[in-house]
Design a protein around this motif. Structure first.
Motif, short mmCIF file in Angstrom:
data_model
loop_
_atom_site.label_atom_id
_atom_site.label_comp_id
_atom_site.label_asym_id
_atom_site.label_seq_id
_atom_site.Cartn_x
_atom_site.Cartn_y
_atom_site.Cartn_z
N ARG A 8 5.10 24.88 34.75
CA ARG A 8 5.22 26.18 35.42
C ARG A 8 5.22 26.03 36.94
O ARG A 8 5.98 26.70 37.64
CB ARG A 8 4.09 27.10 34.99
CG ARG A 8 4.22 27.54 33.56
CD ARG A 8 3.10 28.50 33.21
NE ARG A 8 3.15 28.80 31.80
CZ ARG A 8 2.09 28.82 31.01
NH1 ARG A 8 0.90 28.57 31.50
NH2 ARG A 8 2.23 29.11 29.74
N ALA A 11 8.63 24.45 37.99
CA ALA A 11 9.73 25.41 37.85
C ALA A 11 9.65 26.46 38.95
O ALA A 11 10.66 26.79 39.58
CB ALA A 11 9.69 26.06 36.47
N LEU A 45 14.45 26.45 31.33
CA LEU A 45 13.28 27.16 30.82
C LEU A 45 13.63 27.92 29.54
O LEU A 45 12.86 27.93 28.57
CB LEU A 45 12.73 28.13 31.87
CG LEU A 45 12.01 27.50 33.05
CD1 LEU A 45 11.76 28.56 34.12
CD2 LEU A 45 10.71 26.88 32.61
N CYS A 54 11.60 19.54 26.24
CA CYS A 54 11.37 19.67 27.68
C CYS A 54 11.19 18.27 28.27
O CYS A 54 10.10 17.68 28.17
CB CYS A 54 10.14 20.52 27.93
SG CYS A 54 9.79 20.78 29.65
#
Length: 74
Positions: A8, A11, A45, A54
């Motif tokens: 997170r 990103a 995502l 991922c």
């Protein structure tokens, strides 16, 4: 920190950076094509949420970062 939190953070950082580089009013504007990276991050995502694949998560796990419980709250 867990793999999910690192993902997170990365990103969010890349989205903010690519927006700063791609928006003409920004003091660090480079080119509008930098906004394509925002789309790339968003797409990754999205596909990660659907498929569970991922690549940064795989790398972080190999580096010894612990996996979390997947929950957004504590």
């Amino acid at each position: 920190m867990t793999v999910e939190r690192y993902i997170r953070i990365m990103a969010g950082f890349f989205v903010m950076l690519s927006l700063a580089l791609g928006v003409e009013g920004s003091p660090i504007f480079w080119t509008k094509w930098a906004l394509a990276f925002t789309a790339f991050v968003g797409f990754n995502l999205f596909q990660s949420g659907i498929t569970g694949f991922c690549p940064p998560g795989i790398l972080l796990k190999k580096l010894g970062v612990p996996e979390g419980n997947g929950a957004c709250s504590r």
